[in-house]
Motif scaffolding. Structure first.
Motif, PDB file in Angstrom:
ATOM      1  N   ARG A 152       0.831  -1.206   0.000  1.00 37.18           N
ATOM      2  CA  ARG A 152       0.000   0.000   0.000  1.00 37.18           C
ATOM      3  C   ARG A 152       0.863   1.253   0.000  1.00 37.18           C
ATOM      4  N   ARG A 153       1.964   1.218   0.735  1.00 36.57           N
ATOM      5  CA  ARG A 153       2.873   2.372   0.734  1.00 36.57           C
ATOM      6  C   ARG A 153       3.463   2.581  -0.648  1.00 36.57           C
ATOM      7  N   TYR A 154       3.826   1.464  -1.306  1.00 39.36           N
ATOM      8  CA  TYR A 154       4.393   1.578  -2.653  1.00 39.36           C
ATOM      9  C   TYR A 154       3.372   2.199  -3.608  1.00 39.36           C
ATOM     10  N   LEU A 155       2.156   1.693  -3.586  1.00 41.66           N
ATOM     11  CA  LEU A 155       1.132   2.197  -4.505  1.00 41.66           C
ATOM     12  C   LEU A 155       0.763   3.639  -4.191  1.00 41.66           C
ATOM     13  N   ALA A 156       0.768   4.012  -2.923  1.00 39.42           N
ATOM     14  CA  ALA A 156       0.487   5.393  -2.556  1.00 39.42           C
ATOM     15  C   ALA A 156       1.588   6.328  -3.058  1.00 39.42           C
ATOM     16  N   ALA A 157       2.833   5.842  -2.999  1.00 35.09           N
ATOM     17  CA  ALA A 157       3.959   6.679  -3.424  1.00 35.09           C
ATOM     18  C   ALA A 157       4.055   6.795  -4.938  1.00 35.09           C
ATOM     19  N   HIS A 158       3.728   5.712  -5.649  1.00 32.45           N
ATOM     20  CA  HIS A 158       3.937   5.693  -7.101  1.00 32.45           C
ATOM     21  C   HIS A 158       2.648   5.809  -7.904  1.00 32.45           C
ATOM     22  N   GLY A 159       1.521   5.646  -7.253  1.00 38.69           N
ATOM     23  CA  GLY A 159       0.249   5.799  -7.951  1.00 38.69           C
ATOM     24  C   GLY A 159      -0.117   4.579  -8.783  1.00 38.69           C
ATOM     25  N   MET A 160      -1.346   4.621  -9.307  1.00 41.32           N
ATOM     26  CA  MET A 160      -1.850   3.547 -10.172  1.00 41.32           C
ATOM     27  C   MET A 160      -2.454   4.196 -11.412  1.00 41.32           C
ATOM     28  N   ALA A 161      -1.613   4.811 -12.193  1.00 40.00           N
ATOM     29  CA  ALA A 161      -2.084   5.543 -13.373  1.00 40.00           C
ATOM     30  C   ALA A 161      -2.764   4.605 -14.367  1.00 40.00           C
ATOM     31  N   ARG A 162      -3.809   5.101 -15.002  1.00 43.48           N
ATOM     32  CA  ARG A 162      -4.478   4.327 -16.052  1.00 43.48           C
ATOM     33  C   ARG A 162      -3.686   4.501 -17.342  1.00 43.48           C
ATOM     34  N   LEU A 163      -3.011   3.445 -17.768  1.00 45.61           N
ATOM     35  CA  LEU A 163      -2.146   3.501 -18.950  1.00 45.61           C
ATOM     36  C   LEU A 163      -2.873   3.014 -20.200  1.00 45.61           C
ATOM     37  N   THR A 164      -3.767   2.060 -20.030  1.00 47.01           N
ATOM     38  CA  THR A 164      -4.608   1.565 -21.127  1.00 47.01           C
ATOM     39  C   THR A 164      -5.988   1.276 -20.535  1.00 47.01           C
ATOM     40  N   GLU A 165      -6.899   0.870 -21.376  1.00 50.54           N
ATOM     41  CA  GLU A 165      -8.235   0.542 -20.885  1.00 50.54           C
ATOM     42  C   GLU A 165      -8.234  -0.701 -19.996  1.00 50.54           C
ATOM     43  N   HIS A 166      -7.135  -1.468 -20.014  1.00 52.76           N
ATOM     44  CA  HIS A 166      -7.060  -2.709 -19.235  1.00 52.76           C
ATOM     45  C   HIS A 166      -6.312  -2.536 -17.908  1.00 52.76           C
ATOM     46  N   THR A 167      -5.763  -1.358 -17.654  1.00 57.58           N
ATOM     47  CA  THR A 167      -4.978  -1.146 -16.442  1.00 57.58           C
ATOM     48  C   THR A 167      -5.848  -1.244 -15.193  1.00 57.58           C
ATOM     49  N   ILE A 168      -5.353  -1.962 -14.201  1.00 56.92           N
ATOM     50  CA  ILE A 168      -6.036  -2.029 -12.901  1.00 56.92           C
ATOM     51  C   ILE A 168      -5.658  -0.787 -12.099  1.00 56.92           C
ATOM     52  N   THR A 169      -6.661   0.000 -11.724  1.00 62.54           N
ATOM     53  CA  THR A 169      -6.399   1.227 -10.974  1.00 62.54           C
ATOM     54  C   THR A 169      -7.079   1.238  -9.605  1.00 62.54           C
ATOM     55  N   ASP A 170      -7.799   0.187  -9.286  1.00 60.48           N
ATOM     56  CA  ASP A 170      -8.483   0.081  -7.996  1.00 60.48           C
ATOM     57  C   ASP A 170      -7.656  -0.795  -7.058  1.00 60.48           C
ATOM     58  N   GLU A 171      -7.397  -0.312  -5.858  1.00 58.94           N
ATOM     59  CA  GLU A 171      -6.506  -1.027  -4.946  1.00 58.94           C
ATOM     60  C   GLU A 171      -7.054  -2.390  -4.536  1.00 58.94           C
ATOM     61  N   GLU A 172      -8.351  -2.477  -4.265  1.00 56.46           N
ATOM     62  CA  GLU A 172      -8.913  -3.766  -3.848  1.00 56.46           C
ATOM     63  C   GLU A 172      -8.867  -4.780  -4.991  1.00 56.46           C
ATOM     64  N   ARG A 173      -9.115  -4.312  -6.196  1.00 54.16           N
ATOM     65  CA  ARG A 173      -9.014  -5.216  -7.345  1.00 54.16           C
ATOM     66  C   ARG A 173      -7.573  -5.662  -7.542  1.00 54.16           C
ATOM     67  N   PHE A 174      -6.638  -4.744  -7.277  1.00 56.89           N
ATOM     68  CA  PHE A 174      -5.229  -5.110  -7.397  1.00 56.89           C
ATOM     69  C   PHE A 174      -4.850  -6.137  -6.329  1.00 56.89           C
ATOM     70  N   GLU A 175      -5.405  -6.000  -5.137  1.00 52.93           N
ATOM     71  CA  GLU A 175      -5.142  -6.981  -4.083  1.00 52.93           C
ATOM     72  C   GLU A 175      -5.598  -8.368  -4.515  1.00 52.93           C
ATOM     73  N   ALA A 176      -6.760  -8.438  -5.136  1.00 54.92           N
ATOM     74  CA  ALA A 176      -7.246  -9.731  -5.639  1.00 54.92           C
ATOM     75  C   ALA A 176      -6.312 -10.267  -6.727  1.00 54.92           C
ATOM     76  N   GLU A 177      -5.783  -9.370  -7.553  1.00 57.22           N
ATOM     77  CA  GLU A 177      -4.863  -9.770  -8.623  1.00 57.22           C
ATOM     78  C   GLU A 177      -3.586 -10.381  -8.041  1.00 57.22           C
ATOM     79  N   VAL A 178      -2.977  -9.719  -7.062  1.00 57.86           N
ATOM     80  CA  VAL A 178      -1.719 -10.237  -6.524  1.00 57.86           C
ATOM     81  C   VAL A 178      -1.951 -11.496  -5.686  1.00 57.86           C
ATOM     82  N   ALA A 179      -3.145 -11.636  -5.111  1.00 57.82           N
ATOM     83  CA  ALA A 179      -3.455 -12.887  -4.412  1.00 57.82           C
ATOM     84  C   ALA A 179      -3.453 -14.040  -5.403  1.00 57.82           C
TER      85      ALA A 179
END
Length: 244
Positions: A152-179
């Motif tokens: 969470r600290r990393y994502l807060a520091a570097h952000g989750m910019a939307r780079l394409t229409e497929h980019t995950i930008t929601d933190e909870e969805r990203f948590e599910a992805e890394v799980a």
């Protein structure tokens, strides 16, 4: 000027030169660093004298000291003494895809080495600081190895910019992805950071802060993604673990 502000501005000049597609004039560098032209010249002098920059007819560019810094960075991360370079070459040969070695250190993720030619400007993942970790397979692998608070600290520091229409930008969805990455042992990014490319990544055995990945065009991934993923995992499994 003296002290940390001077150091910070000198590093800002280096960053500007590193990120530029070609030489930059002192006036352009002063503007990017947010300082006066006289201050820029004051800092550019020692940077040039020490070989971090060179001055040509069109402006300032990277100097001969820069490659030595990158070699040192690679050497400090490669405890196997050349094993990483051999791993990348072997992975490129067996998968038919460009291979990458990526590492997490002190809150930053960097692409350390790759088989892709440095002259290949179309390569979406060139060596250097990775600012799109949330959208890349190697970034997902490395972030998945962290405790959630550190992630969470990393994502807060570097952000989750939307780079394409497929980019995950929601933190909870990203948590599910890394799980899912932790369960499968492999991460995939399909057009999330670059719309034309897919990357696959796996952690190196015993080295949760290091990842091996490959990139291939989207059409190629659709045709042989499962095969490439298996070959990638096999290549990583053969890499020597760090001594206890």
């Amino acid at each position: 000027m003296s002290g940390p502000q001077s150091v910070d501005r000198a590093l800002a000049l280096l960053d500007a030169v590193a990120d530029a597609p070609g030489p930059l004039s002192a006036k352009a560098l002063a503007r990017q660093a947010g300082c006066s032209l006289s201050t820029a010249y004051h800092l550019l002098g020692p940077l040039t004298a020490r070989g971090y920059l060179v001055r040509g007819p069109e402006g300032y560019g990277p100097g001969p000291r820069i490659p030595a810094l990158h070699r040192s960075f690679r050497r400090h991360l490669d405890a196997g003494g050349g094993a990483v370079a051999a791993l990348l070459t072997r992975t490129r040969r067996t998968t038919g895809a460009e291979a990458y070695f990526t590492a997490y250190r002190d809150g930053r993720i960097a692409v350390v080495d790759t088989t892709a030619p440095l002259t290949d400007l179309g390569n979406p993942w060139r060596p250097g600081l990775e600012t799109r970790a949330h959208a890349t397979a190697h970034g997902k692998v490395l972030l998945a190895s962290l405790p959630r608070a550190a992630r969470r600290r990393y994502l807060a520091a570097h952000g989750m910019a939307r780079l394409t229409e497929h980019t995950i930008t929601d933190e909870e969805r990203f948590e599910a992805e890394v799980a899912g990455v932790r369960r499968r042992g492999v991460a995939v990014s399909v057009g999330e950071s670059d719309p034309a490319h897919t990357c696959l990544a796996v952690p190196l055995p015993g080295r949760p802060d290091q990842a091996l990945s490959v990139s291939l065009p989207l059409a190629d991934f659709r045709r042989r993604g499962d095969e490439v993923g298996s070959l990638l995992a096999r290549a990583a499994a053969a890499f020597p673990t760090l001594p206890e």
